[in-house]
Structures are given as structure tokens and as C-alpha cells.
Design a protein around this motif. Structure first.
Motif, PDB file in Angstrom:
ATOM      1  N   LEU A  78       0.749   3.368  -1.231  1.00  0.00           N
ATOM      2  CA  LEU A  78      -0.497   2.936  -1.620  1.00  0.00           C
ATOM      3  C   LEU A  78      -0.996   3.889  -2.567  1.00  0.00           C
ATOM      4  O   LEU A  78      -1.171   5.340  -2.216  1.00  0.00           O
ATOM      5  CB  LEU A  78      -1.564   2.871  -0.652  1.00  0.00           C
ATOM      6  N   SER A  99      -9.526   5.500  -5.737  1.00  0.00           N
ATOM      7  CA  SER A  99     -10.655   4.805  -5.202  1.00  0.00           C
ATOM      8  C   SER A  99     -10.482   3.349  -4.356  1.00  0.00           C
ATOM      9  O   SER A  99     -10.672   3.072  -3.367  1.00  0.00           O
ATOM     10  CB  SER A  99     -11.918   5.004  -5.878  1.00  0.00           C
ATOM     11  N   ARG A 100      -9.742   2.715  -5.361  1.00  0.00           N
ATOM     12  CA  ARG A 100      -9.653   1.303  -5.072  1.00  0.00           C
ATOM     13  C   ARG A 100      -8.157   0.971  -5.266  1.00  0.00           C
ATOM     14  O   ARG A 100      -7.613   0.065  -5.852  1.00  0.00           O
ATOM     15  CB  ARG A 100     -10.442   0.521  -5.914  1.00  0.00           C
ATOM     16  N   PRO A 101      -7.236   1.526  -4.230  1.00  0.00           N
ATOM     17  CA  PRO A 101      -5.823   1.018  -4.304  1.00  0.00           C
ATOM     18  C   PRO A 101      -5.667  -0.212  -4.392  1.00  0.00           C
ATOM     19  O   PRO A 101      -4.289  -0.704  -5.063  1.00  0.00           O
ATOM     20  CB  PRO A 101      -5.507   1.735  -3.228  1.00  0.00           C
ATOM     21  N   PHE A 102      -6.204  -1.269  -3.752  1.00  0.00           N
ATOM     22  CA  PHE A 102      -5.490  -2.356  -3.559  1.00  0.00           C
ATOM     23  C   PHE A 102      -5.970  -3.241  -5.032  1.00  0.00           C
ATOM     24  O   PHE A 102      -5.206  -4.096  -5.478  1.00  0.00           O
ATOM     25  CB  PHE A 102      -6.290  -3.094  -2.809  1.00  0.00           C
ATOM     26  N   GLU A 139      -8.266  -8.472  -6.346  1.00  0.00           N
ATOM     27  CA  GLU A 139      -8.132  -7.504  -5.278  1.00  0.00           C
ATOM     28  C   GLU A 139      -8.505  -8.338  -4.168  1.00  0.00           C
ATOM     29  O   GLU A 139      -7.788  -8.110  -3.073  1.00  0.00           O
ATOM     30  CB  GLU A 139      -9.511  -6.295  -5.733  1.00  0.00           C
ATOM     31  N   ILE A 194      -6.326  -8.466  -0.731  1.00  0.00           N
ATOM     32  CA  ILE A 194      -6.660  -7.840   0.566  1.00  0.00           C
ATOM     33  C   ILE A 194      -6.299  -9.030   1.723  1.00  0.00           C
ATOM     34  O   ILE A 194      -6.169  -8.895   2.722  1.00  0.00           O
ATOM     35  CB  ILE A 194      -8.064  -7.514   0.626  1.00  0.00           C
ATOM     36  N   VAL A 234      -2.798  -9.372   2.602  1.00  0.00           N
ATOM     37  CA  VAL A 234      -2.378  -8.246   3.475  1.00  0.00           C
ATOM     38  C   VAL A 234      -3.002  -8.293   4.791  1.00  0.00           C
ATOM     39  O   VAL A 234      -2.122  -8.052   5.671  1.00  0.00           O
ATOM     40  CB  VAL A 234      -2.867  -6.758   2.665  1.00  0.00           C
ATOM     41  N   HIS A 235      -4.227  -8.682   4.821  1.00  0.00           N
ATOM     42  CA  HIS A 235      -4.546  -9.016   6.315  1.00  0.00           C
ATOM     43  C   HIS A 235      -3.706 -10.013   6.912  1.00  0.00           C
ATOM     44  O   HIS A 235      -3.278 -10.171   8.084  1.00  0.00           O
ATOM     45  CB  HIS A 235      -6.063  -9.373   6.407  1.00  0.00           C
ATOM     46  N   ILE A 274      -8.096  -1.739   5.890  1.00  0.00           N
ATOM     47  CA  ILE A 274      -7.349  -2.494   4.750  1.00  0.00           C
ATOM     48  C   ILE A 274      -8.724  -3.302   4.173  1.00  0.00           C
ATOM     49  O   ILE A 274      -9.365  -4.227   4.430  1.00  0.00           O
ATOM     50  CB  ILE A 274      -6.461  -3.488   5.044  1.00  0.00           C
ATOM     51  N   THR A 303     -11.766  -2.797   0.060  1.00  0.00           N
ATOM     52  CA  THR A 303     -11.670  -2.406  -1.169  1.00  0.00           C
ATOM     53  C   THR A 303     -11.825  -0.750  -1.542  1.00  0.00           C
ATOM     54  O   THR A 303     -11.043  -0.369  -2.083  1.00  0.00           O
ATOM     55  CB  THR A 303     -12.937  -2.954  -1.839  1.00  0.00           C
ATOM     56  N   GLU A 304     -12.221   0.071  -0.586  1.00  0.00           N
ATOM     57  CA  GLU A 304     -12.477   1.558  -0.638  1.00  0.00           C
ATOM     58  C   GLU A 304     -11.914   2.129   0.602  1.00  0.00           C
ATOM     59  O   GLU A 304     -12.961   2.703   1.312  1.00  0.00           O
ATOM     60  CB  GLU A 304     -13.725   1.917  -0.933  1.00  0.00           C
ATOM     61  N   PRO A 305     -10.811   2.045   0.796  1.00  0.00           N
ATOM     62  CA  PRO A 305     -10.417   2.430   2.274  1.00  0.00           C
ATOM     63  C   PRO A 305     -10.278   4.198   2.470  1.00  0.00           C
ATOM     64  O   PRO A 305     -10.861   4.702   3.467  1.00  0.00           O
ATOM     65  CB  PRO A 305      -8.781   2.078   2.191  1.00  0.00           C
ATOM     66  N   TYR A 306     -10.173   4.941   1.241  1.00  0.00           N
ATOM     67  CA  TYR A 306     -10.517   6.228   1.516  1.00  0.00           C
ATOM     68  C   TYR A 306     -12.113   6.723   1.768  1.00  0.00           C
ATOM     69  O   TYR A 306     -12.235   7.886   2.280  1.00  0.00           O
ATOM     70  CB  TYR A 306      -9.910   7.082   0.178  1.00  0.00           C
ATOM     71  N   GLU A 362     -15.093  10.751  -0.174  1.00  0.00           N
ATOM     72  CA  GLU A 362     -14.010  10.215  -0.564  1.00  0.00           C
ATOM     73  C   GLU A 362     -13.032  10.980  -1.615  1.00  0.00           C
ATOM     74  O   GLU A 362     -11.861  11.008  -1.229  1.00  0.00           O
ATOM     75  CB  GLU A 362     -14.316   8.869  -1.386  1.00  0.00           C
ATOM     76  N   LEU A 410      -9.082  11.852  -0.746  1.00  0.00           N
ATOM     77  CA  LEU A 410      -8.027  11.933  -1.868  1.00  0.00           C
ATOM     78  C   LEU A 410      -7.340  13.215  -2.065  1.00  0.00           C
ATOM     79  O   LEU A 410      -6.160  13.224  -2.393  1.00  0.00           O
ATOM     80  CB  LEU A 410      -8.496  11.209  -3.139  1.00  0.00           C
ATOM     81  N   LEU A 439       2.822   7.062   2.276  1.00  0.00           N
ATOM     82  CA  LEU A 439       1.393   6.493   2.718  1.00  0.00           C
ATOM     83  C   LEU A 439       1.621   4.885   2.358  1.00  0.00           C
ATOM     84  O   LEU A 439       1.639   4.716   1.145  1.00  0.00           O
ATOM     85  CB  LEU A 439       0.221   7.072   2.499  1.00  0.00           C
TER      86      LEU A 439
END
Lengths: 157, 153
Positions: free
Chosen positions: A18, A22-25, A36, A40, A43-44, B20, B22-25, B36, B40, B55
């Protein structure tokens, strides 16, 4: 759940890792040419189907203090194996737990992997498992050298 | 590398509880009380130091249709490097360890069918000329959960 071609591409991306943004997906979704939100949701679904256990970090365990690992091989009678397996699998020290067929030159039919900070700790875990399971015929095979440890790359071979 | 309390907390969270969304971190940061950006930066550093090997998604091989086995081969000590090179070359071989036993080299094979697993094993025997291999396919699976409680150590 049958994996679609898109799902397989998602698996390939997620196994590679991953991105640390900030927005990896969103980054991955762009690569896959979907939104996106779609990614998501997918993935769920893959996780809910049990195909993906989780997204998570794999650690180099010796770097966080677990210097010793032992594969403990056990000889357990067929009629006890289910009960013993369920007992052992509950313990946090046991990371892998499998029944395997015994061979003439290799009489062991049950396997647990344990990690400890030292060989002595692995030994202590083995004694405890042996008491819990009521099985005394076992041996520890300590790892001496790690020759390879990688994550599987699915759909790449 | 010295891990501080925050690194350890972060490692425990990212092993088991990666969100899981939009902004997991950012979500992880909120959980452990850092920004955040700091999440990172710390993850980047932990990866550079090779504390975190990867990861990403952790998959169930069987549910992806893969077949696997555990094998052990008796390798003369002077041939260990050369035999390891043959074995490690396969994508489907993810783990290979020397263990203190006369069957000294232990490796796992994963492939898309049982036939492919067999084929890899046959090739290894042919390439190395070593036939003393035990093949131990699993019959029943109880558990795989590789998490390390870093904060307690």
C-alpha cells in the motif's frame, strides 16, 4: 466468491504494498482505472469473503525482539488431533498450526510454529503446549539460518 | 534500531487493525494520538530500517485456489548455498530455513495446482540431484496468524 479479472488485479496491487500517501486507495484505483470508492468496496468484499485476511504489516520478527523461532513437530494419535489442534491454535504464541501426513521416515503428524525471544523461551512454550495437550512425543527444530522469507506473489507465475 | 513507545504502538496497530477507508493513515494517527504526517514518516522509516518487510494485503492461499506443501531436504553442508539458490529461485517458494536436523533445509511450496507443486518438487530433485526429500502436504489447517505483540517486548 469467484475472483474476477479486476479482483485479481486488485490482489496483485495489494500484495505489492500500500503506498505511503494520504489516500493510498485513490493512488491504486487510478492505476486500476476505477474510482477510489469502487476499489474500497471491492477490497471490503474480498476481505469479507475471507480471501484477504487483512491489510497489515509483515515485520522482520528478529528486529522487534523475537530472535528465536522453532517448528515443533508432534506425534499425536488421530483421535486426539482435532481437540489438540483447537487447543493449540488458541494460544497467541502459536502462529501456525497444521496437521500433516506422517511418513515412514518421519513419524510426526502435527506442526506448530512458535516464536520467542530466545531458544529457552521457545522451549518453555513447548513444555506448556505439551502439558496443555497431554502429548509428550515432540521435538523442536530451531531455525539456524533464514535462507528466504518473502510474501507470496499471487497470479504472477 | 531503537523503537520508541509510539513506534511500538504503531507496529501493533498496523499489523492487526489497518483501516480500509479513504484516509487510513489519518485514522491510525487518531487512534494512537499522532498526526497523519507523523504516521507516514514513521512507517517510511520503519520500512527503510527493514523492521516492516511489507505493508499490504495478507491473503488466504487456499481461498485464492493455491495448493501448498512443506518439504524438507537433506543437503550436505558444503552444498547449502548452491541448493538454496535453486530452491529460492521459484516465486512459489516463500520460506526456506535451515533447521538443526539431518533434514536440514525446510521450505514451503505454493502453486496454482497440486500438479504444479509436484512439478516444482520434481525439478528441484532433478536440478540438485538430491532425492532425499520429505513432502508433507497439510491435511488439516488450524491456524495462521503471524502477529507480534511489539509493545510487550
Amino acid at each position: 466468491m469467484t475472483l474476477t479479472d479486476l479482483d485479481k488485479k486488485i490482489v496483485i496491487e495489494l500484495q505489492a504494498g500500500l503506498p505511503l500517501v494520504s489516500r493510498p486507495f485513490e493512488t491504486l484505483a487510478r492505476k486500476l482505472d476505477i474510482t477510489e470508492e469502487e476499489l474500497i468496496t471491492r477490497v471490503h468484499a474480498i476481505q469479507q469473503a475471507g480471501i484477504m485476511r487483512r491489510i497489515g504489516a509483515a515485520l522482520r520478527h528478529h528486529r522487534v525482539g523475537f530472535k528465536a523461532n522453532a517448528m515443533i513437530v508432534w506425534q499425536i494419535s488421530e483421535d486426539k488431533i482435532l481437540e489438540v489442534g483447537e487447543q493449540m491454535a488458541k494460544l497467541p504464541e502459536v502462529t501456525h498450526c497444521y496437521q500433516r501426513a506422517a511418513l515412514p521416515q518421519w513419524p510426526y503428524n502435527f506442526y506448530t510454529m512458535v516464536h520467542g525471544q530466545s531458544r529457552e523461551e521457545c522451549q518453555n512454550i513447548a513444555v506448556r503446549l505439551s502439558e496443555i495437550a497431554g502429548v509428550t512425543n515432540y521435538r523442536l527444530l530451531y531455525s539456524v539460518t533464514e535462507l528466504k522469507k518473502s510474501s507470496m506473489k499471487y497470479f504472477m507465475d | 534500531m531503537q523503537l520508541d513507545h509510539i513506534d511500538k504502538h504503531l507496529l501493533d496497530v498496523v499489523q492487526t487493525d489497518f483501516p480500509i477507508c479513504t484516509e487510513p493513515y489519518r485514522v491510525i494517527g487518531e487512534k494512537i494520538g499522532i498526526s497523519e504526517q507523523e504516521v507516514l514518516a514513521r512507517l517510511e522509516c520503519l520500512m527503510q530500517q527493514d523492521v516492516i518487510r511489507r505493508l499490504g494485503g495478507v491473503f488466504d492461499s487456499r481461498k485464492l485456489g493455491y495448493k501448498g506443501t512443506l518439504c524438507a531436504i537433506k543437503v550436505p553442508s558444503e552444498r547449502i548455498d548452491e541448493v538454496a539458490e535453486v530452491i529460492n529461485n521459484y516465486i512459489g517458494i516463500t520460506h526456506n530455513y535451515l533447521r538443526d536436523h539431518e533434514y536440514n533445509m525446510w521450505f514451503t511450496i505454493l502453486a496454482q495446482s497440486s500438479e504444479k507443486v509436484e512439478q516444482i518438487l520434481t525439478e528441484i530433485k532433478a536440478k540438485t540431484g538430491i532425492n532425499d526429500v520429505i513432502n508433507l502436504p497439510s491435511q488439516r489447517f488450524f491456524k495462521v496468524l503471524v502477529n507480534f505483540k511489539v509493545r510487550e517486548t
